[in-house]
Design a protein around this motif. Structure first.
Motif, mmCIF file in Angstrom:
data_model
loop_
_atom_site.group_PDB
_atom_site.id
_atom_site.type_symbol
_atom_site.label_atom_id
_atom_site.label_comp_id
_atom_site.label_asym_id
_atom_site.label_seq_id
_atom_site.Cartn_x
_atom_site.Cartn_y
_atom_site.Cartn_z
ATOM 1 N N ILE A 28 0.840 -1.178 -0.031
ATOM 2 C CA ILE A 28 0.226 -0.022 0.085
ATOM 3 C C ILE A 28 0.915 1.321 -0.072
ATOM 4 N N SER A 29 2.045 1.354 0.788
ATOM 5 C CA SER A 29 2.637 2.453 0.653
ATOM 6 C C SER A 29 3.649 2.659 -0.616
ATOM 7 N N TYR A 30 4.031 1.658 -1.138
ATOM 8 C CA TYR A 30 4.564 1.750 -2.387
ATOM 9 C C TYR A 30 3.656 2.420 -3.516
ATOM 10 N N ALA A 31 2.372 1.865 -3.455
ATOM 11 C CA ALA A 31 1.226 2.173 -4.481
ATOM 12 C C ALA A 31 0.965 3.858 -3.937
ATOM 13 N N TRP A 32 0.887 3.959 -2.830
ATOM 14 C CA TRP A 32 0.575 5.277 -2.419
ATOM 15 C C TRP A 32 1.633 6.452 -3.032
ATOM 16 N N ILE A 33 3.073 5.886 -2.863
ATOM 17 C CA ILE A 33 4.179 6.631 -3.270
ATOM 18 C C ILE A 33 3.968 7.026 -4.939
ATOM 19 N N GLU A 34 3.742 5.906 -5.580
ATOM 20 C CA GLU A 34 3.634 5.958 -7.020
ATOM 21 C C GLU A 34 2.472 6.734 -7.521
ATOM 22 N N TYR A 35 1.273 6.725 -6.639
ATOM 23 C CA TYR A 35 0.180 7.562 -7.116
ATOM 24 C C TYR A 35 0.448 8.927 -6.777
ATOM 25 N N ARG A 36 1.189 9.186 -5.855
ATOM 26 C CA ARG A 36 1.501 10.851 -5.596
ATOM 27 C C ARG A 36 2.371 11.382 -6.494
ATOM 28 N N LYS A 37 3.377 10.387 -6.849
ATOM 29 C CA LYS A 37 4.312 10.998 -8.026
ATOM 30 C C LYS A 37 3.612 10.948 -9.441
ATOM 31 N N THR A 42 4.363 16.916 -4.480
ATOM 32 C CA THR A 42 5.134 16.810 -3.400
ATOM 33 C C THR A 42 4.686 16.199 -2.023
ATOM 34 N N GLN A 43 5.282 15.543 -1.280
ATOM 35 C CA GLN A 43 4.522 15.274 0.093
ATOM 36 C C GLN A 43 3.733 16.259 0.802
ATOM 37 N N ALA A 44 4.244 17.312 0.769
ATOM 38 C CA ALA A 44 3.495 18.608 1.485
ATOM 39 C C ALA A 44 2.239 18.908 0.667
ATOM 40 N N GLU A 45 2.106 18.787 -0.588
ATOM 41 C CA GLU A 45 1.163 18.987 -1.448
ATOM 42 C C GLU A 45 -0.015 17.906 -1.236
ATOM 43 N N GLY A 53 -0.355 16.894 7.294
ATOM 44 C CA GLY A 53 0.574 17.188 7.230
ATOM 45 C C GLY A 53 1.878 16.637 6.282
ATOM 46 N N GLN A 54 2.588 17.217 6.083
ATOM 47 C CA GLN A 54 3.885 16.671 5.024
ATOM 48 C C GLN A 54 4.446 15.662 6.030
ATOM 49 N N SER A 55 4.620 15.685 7.319
ATOM 50 C CA SER A 55 5.427 14.697 8.328
ATOM 51 C C SER A 55 4.476 13.245 8.365
ATOM 52 N N MET A 56 3.138 13.540 8.367
ATOM 53 C CA MET A 56 2.279 12.310 8.044
ATOM 54 C C MET A 56 2.599 11.585 6.920
ATOM 55 N N ILE A 57 2.822 12.364 5.784
ATOM 56 C CA ILE A 57 2.664 11.614 4.440
ATOM 57 C C ILE A 57 4.111 10.978 4.564
ATOM 58 N N SER A 58 5.141 11.515 5.033
ATOM 59 C CA SER A 58 6.354 10.976 4.890
ATOM 60 C C SER A 58 6.591 9.765 6.103
ATOM 61 N N ILE A 60 4.043 7.602 6.320
ATOM 62 C CA ILE A 60 3.367 6.587 5.696
ATOM 63 C C ILE A 60 4.240 6.213 4.669
ATOM 64 N N GLU A 61 4.934 6.939 3.900
ATOM 65 C CA GLU A 61 5.758 6.579 2.751
ATOM 66 C C GLU A 61 7.103 5.635 3.330
ATOM 67 N N SER A 62 7.413 6.131 4.591
ATOM 68 C CA SER A 62 8.794 5.152 4.941
ATOM 69 C C SER A 62 8.255 4.241 5.873
ATOM 70 N N LEU A 63 7.009 3.933 5.838
ATOM 71 C CA LEU A 63 6.657 2.596 6.476
ATOM 72 C C LEU A 63 6.650 2.759 8.032
ATOM 73 N N LYS A 64 6.595 3.926 8.872
ATOM 74 C CA LYS A 64 6.708 4.063 10.101
ATOM 75 C C LYS A 64 5.553 4.572 10.633
ATOM 76 N N TYR A 65 4.237 4.336 9.902
ATOM 77 C CA TYR A 65 3.030 4.432 10.378
ATOM 78 C C TYR A 65 2.206 3.359 9.962
ATOM 79 N N ASN A 66 1.717 2.733 10.865
ATOM 80 C CA ASN A 66 0.560 1.759 10.461
ATOM 81 C C ASN A 66 -0.788 2.324 10.471
#
Length: 82
Positions: A28-37, A42-45, A53-58, A60-66
């Motif tokens: 899911i996280s990798y699909a999320w990154i691909e969709y955003r790109k 940007t993560q902030a946008e 916030g950008q920190s939450m997106i970061s 999720i994308e770094s797999l540090k948020y379940n």
């Protein structure tokens, strides 16, 4: 000696449910990154679009948020995704 391509030791001590859950979060996280790109955001946008916030997106994308299934459904709804 440990084979450089053998990562099975990472799974030691985890039950099958944990392994599947971690694999699903990773997918899911990798699909999320691909969709955003794909959207060219940007993560902030992307965070602003979703109400995070950008920190939450970061996280999720770094797999540090379940994220919960509720959060996932909310995000999919906001992005008009199935």
């Amino acid at each position: 000696m440990l084979n450089k391509t053998d990562y099975s030791w990472l799974l030691e001590g985890l039950d099958i449910i944990e392994i599947k859950k971690n694999a699903l979060f990773t997918d899911i996280s990798y699909a999320w990154i691909e969709y955003r790109k794909k959207l060219g955001l940007t993560q902030a946008e992307f965070g602003k679009k979703l109400g995070y916030g950008q920190s939450m997106i970061s996280k999720i994308e770094s797999l540090k948020y379940n994220f919960s299934i509720d959060t996932l459904c909310e995000i999919c709804h906001k992005l008009d995704l199935d």
